[in-house]
Structures are given as C-alpha cells and as structure tokens.
Design a protein around this motif. Structure first.
Motif, PDB file in Angstrom:
ATOM      1  N   TYR A  73      39.669  17.582 -33.783  1.00 55.18           N
ATOM      2  CA  TYR A  73      40.893  17.405 -34.581  1.00 55.18           C
ATOM      3  C   TYR A  73      40.969  18.269 -35.843  1.00 55.18           C
ATOM      4  O   TYR A  73      41.886  18.089 -36.652  1.00 55.18           O
ATOM      5  CB  TYR A  73      41.113  15.937 -34.942  1.00 55.18           C
ATOM      6  CG  TYR A  73      39.916  15.200 -35.504  1.00 55.18           C
ATOM      7  CD1 TYR A  73      39.350  15.543 -36.722  1.00 55.18           C
ATOM      8  CD2 TYR A  73      39.370  14.130 -34.823  1.00 55.18           C
ATOM      9  CE1 TYR A  73      38.286  14.847 -37.242  1.00 55.18           C
ATOM     10  CE2 TYR A  73      38.292  13.415 -35.332  1.00 55.18           C
ATOM     11  CZ  TYR A  73      37.758  13.773 -36.544  1.00 55.18           C
ATOM     12  OH  TYR A  73      36.689  13.086 -37.063  1.00 55.18           O
ATOM     13  N   GLU A 192      43.344   8.171 -33.362  1.00 56.38           N
ATOM     14  CA  GLU A 192      44.109   8.895 -32.346  1.00 56.38           C
ATOM     15  C   GLU A 192      43.177   9.584 -31.345  1.00 56.38           C
ATOM     16  O   GLU A 192      43.512   9.704 -30.164  1.00 56.38           O
ATOM     17  CB  GLU A 192      45.039   9.901 -33.017  1.00 56.38           C
ATOM     18  CG  GLU A 192      46.120   9.254 -33.878  1.00 56.38           C
ATOM     19  CD  GLU A 192      46.934   8.231 -33.112  1.00 56.38           C
ATOM     20  OE1 GLU A 192      47.562   8.595 -32.097  1.00 56.38           O
ATOM     21  OE2 GLU A 192      46.927   7.049 -33.517  1.00 56.38           O
ATOM     22  N   TYR A 196      43.251   8.961 -27.310  1.00 58.40           N
ATOM     23  CA  TYR A 196      43.295  10.078 -26.365  1.00 58.40           C
ATOM     24  C   TYR A 196      42.190   9.954 -25.315  1.00 58.40           C
ATOM     25  O   TYR A 196      42.429  10.116 -24.114  1.00 58.40           O
ATOM     26  CB  TYR A 196      43.155  11.400 -27.117  1.00 58.40           C
ATOM     27  CG  TYR A 196      42.989  12.601 -26.212  1.00 58.40           C
ATOM     28  CD1 TYR A 196      44.038  13.036 -25.400  1.00 58.40           C
ATOM     29  CD2 TYR A 196      41.783  13.288 -26.161  1.00 58.40           C
ATOM     30  CE1 TYR A 196      43.882  14.133 -24.557  1.00 58.40           C
ATOM     31  CE2 TYR A 196      41.621  14.385 -25.324  1.00 58.40           C
ATOM     32  CZ  TYR A 196      42.675  14.800 -24.524  1.00 58.40           C
ATOM     33  OH  TYR A 196      42.511  15.868 -23.692  1.00 58.40           O
ATOM     34  N   PRO A 215      49.573  12.702 -30.653  1.00 58.03           N
ATOM     35  CA  PRO A 215      49.074  11.686 -31.591  1.00 58.03           C
ATOM     36  C   PRO A 215      50.178  11.180 -32.504  1.00 58.03           C
ATOM     37  O   PRO A 215      51.141  11.892 -32.799  1.00 58.03           O
ATOM     38  CB  PRO A 215      48.005  12.444 -32.384  1.00 58.03           C
ATOM     39  CG  PRO A 215      48.355  13.889 -32.228  1.00 58.03           C
ATOM     40  CD  PRO A 215      48.976  14.026 -30.874  1.00 58.03           C
ATOM     41  N   ASP A 216      50.033   9.945 -32.952  1.00 62.86           N
ATOM     42  CA  ASP A 216      51.040   9.298 -33.791  1.00 62.86           C
ATOM     43  C   ASP A 216      50.663   9.473 -35.258  1.00 62.86           C
ATOM     44  O   ASP A 216      49.899   8.697 -35.819  1.00 62.86           O
ATOM     45  CB  ASP A 216      51.127   7.810 -33.429  1.00 62.86           C
ATOM     46  CG  ASP A 216      52.191   7.079 -34.249  1.00 62.86           C
ATOM     47  OD1 ASP A 216      52.996   7.770 -34.914  1.00 62.86           O
ATOM     48  OD2 ASP A 216      52.204   5.843 -34.227  1.00 62.86           O
TER      49      ASP A 216
END
Length: 362
Positions: A73, A192, A196, A215-216
């Motif tokens: 990320y 997130e 996933y 992703p939120d």
C-alpha cells in the motif's frame, strides 16, 4: 499526494542490465549541488563537504521492507519521499539546517530500473523541497526484499543546537501539527489490505477470477496523506527563529508523544504534566478511532510516525508561542520527583506511559 507511478504494463529494465555504477549514474546524472558546503558530490570515493563556521549534524535511518513499510500500500515514489523526510526531520529536531544526504539501497531481483527511478523521484522531490544535496551512497543485492539506509548531514551554529537534555522546571511543553493521524492512516491501510486478502482468498476457494477491488478511503484522505506523505516541519523551525524563540529541548515525534516526552524528561532530569484536553487531534483521526473502537487519546499519545516537533520553551515565551501557527501548548515541565503525569479531561491524573512503537519487537 505525489504523482502516480509509471504504468506497470510498459516493458521494464532489469537492474542487472545496467550494473551498480550504471544504475547510480542513471539515478544521479543530473543532480546539481545547491549548497556552498557541498564541494563535491556523487562520482568519487567520498563526497567533499566544507563547514568552516558551523557544527556538523549527522543522522541516519534504516528502513526495512516488512518492518518499516509494506509495498502492498505504499508506492515507491511515496516511499522515496518518506525515506528522505524522516531523516530531514531529525536535523530540524536539532534546530539545524539539512544540507546533504547519502542513500544506500539493497535490492532484490524483483525490482527494476523503473522502480528505482520512481523511488528516486520521490526522494529527490523531498530533498529539493528543503534544499538538500544527494552526495553519494551505495547499492547492493538483497535476498529479503528492499532495504534503505539514508544518512542526512546538516549544520547549525554551536549556540543554536537544541538537545533533548535542556528542559527545565516550569518550561512549557509544545507540539506542532496534530497527533495520531499517521497511525490512523496506517490502521486504515491495514484494514483495507485485510479486506482485499479476504476477497482474494474467497475467490480462490470458489475458483473464480479475483474481482477488482477499490479500497474505501472516502473521507479519510488526510489520514492517508499523514501516513504516506510525511512532512518534515522545517516551517515550524523557521517560525521559531523568526519569533526569536530558542527551545530548551526538542525532538521529532517518530515513536509517539508519550515515548518522546519521556526521553526528554529522562535526559533533562525533570518530570512533566500533560493535559488530555490540549492534545491537538484532527477530526478524521477522531472519527477513525471511533470506527475502530480505539481510544483516540491513546492513539495520539502512542501512535507514532507523526514527525511533528515536540519542544520545550521557557515560560516567558508563552505569549510568543501563542502567536505561532500550528503550534500547540500541551503541558509543562515539573520537578523530576513529580513524575510523568497525564491529566484527563475530567481532571484525573494518570502516569504517562511510553507505549510507542519498538522496531526491535519482532
């Protein structure tokens, strides 16, 4: 946020095709020194620096994949930016001016030339922001992922350097910015990531293609910025200089306010008294902590990676401090015998415990 990385569908160059010196040449060929103290930079066995009238400040950090960062990320451009900023921040924390930087990388075969160009683009953007020259480093192979070692060199006049051991009884305790947002950004990214992986695992069990995953992050953009695009607070150092304020003790907040403040107290042989209601906490931080059922004060005190400045100033500078932008008074220094105290919103007193992140806890 920094610009997005190179399109991954384009053909990418293996680092071995360039070799160590070819890679260094490619990444540094157009670097031009900005500081008069940089006599000679990249291209020889050593950089040559000259500081005739100043003390030299040196700080170094090592960042290990899987310990300090997760490439799931954080992209390499943001990682380059952050790697530079956390070192630059240490120079500012001594009330110094950053001037030069060396960069050493250990790379596994999964990284390409384009990957390193992305890393260096972020690194150089951070250095350019604060006028820092990249003057050398090293590269080698790695069997365990990416390792980053950065050394930052700065300068300060002898009388201007601020150490951790100078806090005195009745000094005011101040912090810049807000606290806990970087930690909440990390929690958001980890959440997130977990979602996933759960989707991937479920798709594998059912023999289906892995669906697209978005992703939120809605309404949490500030938290992501605080985690992924670290900012060294040289602007606060300049404000203090302009206001004629010399902190008595200072450090940056990498491992959490409680941990860093106890470092100052230990080295200065003093105690402290901090007020919960005065801790600067962003709205998004509070909302995220509530979503995760976490105590927001605990996050602000112990989250780490804020890279804000924690400093003490004489009580006589109270009015000057109040005039500064983005600087917050959170408590004061006491006698050592009074210990380290957190005063809650309802005026209860608790011991301020150091619960910050420890990189040696595997």
């Amino acid at each position: 946020m920094l610009p997005s990385a190179t399109n991954l569908t384009t053909k990418r160059m293996e680092i071995a095709s360039l070799g160590e010196f070819g890679l260094i040449d490619r990444l540094t060929q157009d670097i031009k020194p900005q500081n008069t103290s940089t006599k000679y930079g990249v291209g020889d066995d050593c950089a040559v620096l000259h500081y005739p009238d100043s003390e030299v400040l040196v700080t170094t950090d090592m960042l290990m994949e899987g310990v300090h960062f997760d490439l799931t990320y954080i992209d390499l451009k943001h990682l380059g930016w952050k790697s530079a900023m956390v070192n630059i921040s240490d120079i500012f924390a001594m009330n110094g001016t950053p001037r030069q930087m060396t960069v050493s990388l250990a790379l596994s075969k999964r990284f390409t030339v384009e990957d390193m160009e992305q890393f260096y683009s972020g690194l150089r953007a951070a250095c350019e922001k604060w006028g820092v020259d990249i003057v050398g480093g090293d590269t080698t192979s790695s069997f365990t992922g990416l390792a980053i070692s950065i050394t930052c060199i700065g300068e300060a006049h002898k009388d201007d350097i601020v150490y951790r051991n100078g806090a005195h009884e009745t000094d005011l305790v101040c912090v810049s910015g807000d606290l806990g947002a970087a930690y909440m950004g990390l929690q958001l990214l980890e959440r997130e990531k977990t979602v996933y992986y759960q989707i991937v695992e479920e798709a594998k069990k059912q023999g289906k293609d892995i669906p697209d995953f978005q992703p939120d992050f809605a309404g949490k953009e500030y938290l992501l910025q605080r985690q992924l695009k670290t900012e060294a607070r040289g602007d606060i150092i300049q404000q203090l200089r302009d206001a004629g304020i010399r902190p008595t003790a200072m450090m940056d907040i990498s491992d959490g306010l409680s941990s860093e403040l106890r470092h100052i107290c230990k080295q200065s042989h003093v105690g402290c008294r901090i007020f919960e209601k005065q801790l600067p906490i962003d709205y998004q931080t509070a909302v995220m902590a509530e979503e995760l059922n976490m105590n927001v004060t605990t996050c602000a005190l112990n989250g780490g990676e804020d890279y804000e400045l924690l400093f003490t100033v004489p009580i006589g500078d109270h009015e000057k401090i109040q005039q500064l932008d983005d600087v917050h008074l959170v408590g004061h220094i006491t006698k050592e015998s009074l210990g380290h105290v957190l005063v809650s919103r309802d005026d209860q007193e608790f011991e301020l415990k150091a619960q910050g992140w420890n990189p040696l806890n595997g």
